[in-house]
Enzyme design. Structure first.
Site, short mmCIF file in Angstrom:
data_model
loop_
_atom_site.label_atom_id
_atom_site.label_comp_id
_atom_site.label_asym_id
_atom_site.label_seq_id
_atom_site.Cartn_x
_atom_site.Cartn_y
_atom_site.Cartn_z
N PHE A 28 5.66 20.14 15.58
CA PHE A 28 5.75 19.75 14.26
C PHE A 28 7.02 19.72 13.47
CE2 PHE A 28 2.11 22.68 15.46
CZ PHE A 28 1.05 21.78 15.16
N GLY A 70 8.80 31.02 15.02
CA GLY A 70 7.81 29.78 15.24
C GLY A 70 8.34 28.81 16.23
N SER A 74 11.37 22.40 18.36
CA SER A 74 12.61 22.80 17.39
C SER A 74 13.32 23.53 18.45
CB SER A 74 12.24 23.87 16.24
OG SER A 74 11.28 24.86 16.50
N ASP A 120 10.03 29.22 10.59
CA ASP A 120 9.01 28.19 10.72
C ASP A 120 7.76 28.77 11.56
OD1 ASP A 120 7.95 25.66 10.59
OD2 ASP A 120 8.78 24.80 12.44
N HIS A 133 2.75 30.29 7.78
CA HIS A 133 2.99 29.69 6.62
C HIS A 133 2.08 30.24 5.32
CE1 HIS A 133 5.59 27.43 8.77
NE2 HIS A 133 5.33 26.00 8.41
N ARG A 139 6.71 38.02 4.65
CA ARG A 139 7.25 39.11 5.55
C ARG A 139 8.17 38.79 6.20
NH1 ARG A 139 2.27 40.51 8.58
NH2 ARG A 139 3.24 38.91 9.62
N HIS A 146 11.98 25.63 7.01
CA HIS A 146 11.00 24.36 7.33
C HIS A 146 9.54 24.35 6.48
CE1 HIS A 146 9.03 21.14 9.87
NE2 HIS A 146 9.82 20.65 9.14
N1 SAH Z 1 8.86 24.99 15.18
C1 SAH Z 1 7.82 24.62 15.79
C2 SAH Z 1 6.71 24.67 15.04
C3 SAH Z 1 6.19 26.30 14.78
S1 SAH Z 1 4.31 26.26 14.47
C4 SAH Z 1 8.18 23.17 16.21
O1 SAH Z 1 8.97 22.69 16.29
O2 SAH Z 1 7.07 22.39 16.56
C5 SAH Z 1 4.22 27.79 14.02
C6 SAH Z 1 4.39 28.99 15.17
O3 SAH Z 1 4.50 30.17 14.58
C7 SAH Z 1 3.24 29.01 15.85
O4 SAH Z 1 3.46 28.90 17.37
C8 SAH Z 1 2.62 30.39 15.95
O5 SAH Z 1 2.09 30.90 16.96
C9 SAH Z 1 3.87 31.04 15.33
N2 SAH Z 1 3.39 32.36 14.68
C10 SAH Z 1 2.77 32.34 13.51
N3 SAH Z 1 2.70 33.58 12.92
C11 SAH Z 1 3.56 34.34 13.71
C12 SAH Z 1 3.85 35.79 13.99
N4 SAH Z 1 3.25 36.62 12.86
N5 SAH Z 1 4.63 35.95 14.82
C13 SAH Z 1 5.05 35.45 15.74
N6 SAH Z 1 4.70 34.10 15.81
C14 SAH Z 1 3.81 33.66 14.91
MG MG Z 2 7.08 23.81 10.39
#
Ligand code: SAH
Ligand code: MG
Length: 210
Positions: free
Chosen positions: A15, A42, A48, A137, A140, A147, A165
């Site tokens: 994404f 993320g 990314s 990222d 969301h 946090r 992001h």
């Molecule tokens: N940066 C990525 C997109 C990230 S999508 C890109 O370039 O495509 C968001 C990610 O955050 C997901 O893979 C999800 O597993 C992770 N995520 C969400 N909450 C989280 C948490 N509390 N701890 C660790 N990872 C988390």
């Molecule tokens: Mg994003």
């Protein structure tokens, strides 16, 4: 950016539109050589991490890529951003770690990107190393986004960068929490905005706190 690495980033699932990815890479190219590591929250399938990790390689530092690889709320079955083939048949849970590893292998960046597989708040509770760049990222929703901001932003070094992001000032374009943490950073007086590309915001630490 090296064209073959850029092609690997664009081929990776995830994404991050190309123009925002390039802006992310350019931000990371300005960290001090041989300095503090970068960290992203993320990673998903590593898109990314290629934009950031390729800069880490040039700047003689590393990227820690933090993700539990179980997907965010919006990646779960029945939600808008679910990809059914990313469910591990053995566990019935999302698992993006195999594709993440493949993406970093294909990009030739295994030496510059270190996967941290775990829950952001758990890793954050034990983290003490200053960061030259923090990219937020992850989750969301209001709770995870705020946090992550509270847990990780204090680690951004003096002069270091905070990149967020999915910042959408207009609620019609997307969810509020990333925009809210961007506002928190700006209102804290600790950060100044350097660049905005699409939903990406590049801030720099100019004072203590957050
Ligand atoms: N940066 C990525 C997109 C990230 S999508 C890109 O370039 O495509 C968001 C990610 O955050 C997901 O893979 C999800 O597993 C992770 N995520 C969400 N909450 C989280 C948490 N509390 N701890 C660790 N990872 C988390
Ligand atoms: Mg994003």
């Amino acid at each position: 950016m090296d064209p073959s690495v850029q092609a690997a980033a664009e081929a990776a699932r995830g994404f991050m539109p190309p123009d925002e990815g390039i802006a992310l890479h350019q931000a990371a190219m300005s960290v001090p050589v041989g300095g503090y590591p970068m960290l992203e929250i993320g990673s998903y399938c590593g898109k990314s991490a290629v934009y950031l990790g390729s800069a880490a390689a040039v700047r003689d530092t590393v990227l820690f890529a933090l993700d539990h690889h179980r997907g965010s709320e919006e990646n779960q079955p029945g939600w808008e951003w679910h990809e059914p083939d990313l469910v591990d048949a053995g566990t019935g849970r999302m698992d993006t770690l195999p594709l993440f590893r493949r993406t970093l292998f294909d990009a030739g960046l295994e030496a510059s990107v270190v996967a941290l597989v775990g829950e952001s708040s758990v890793v954050g509770r034990h983290w003490t190393t200053p960061l030259s760049l923090l990219f937020i990222d992850g989750g969301h929703g209001a709770e995870p986004a705020h946090r992550d901001y509270q847990t990780w932003t204090p680690h951004v070094a003096d002069g270091g960068q905070l990149v967020i992001h999915d910042v959408f000032p207009d609620p019609a374009d997307g969810g509020r929490p990333p925009f809210e943490i961007y506002c928190r950073a700006m209102e804290s007086g600790a950060f100044t905005e350097e660049r905005a590309v699409g939903s990406l915001r590049v801030l720099r630490r100019v004072g203590p706190g957050c």
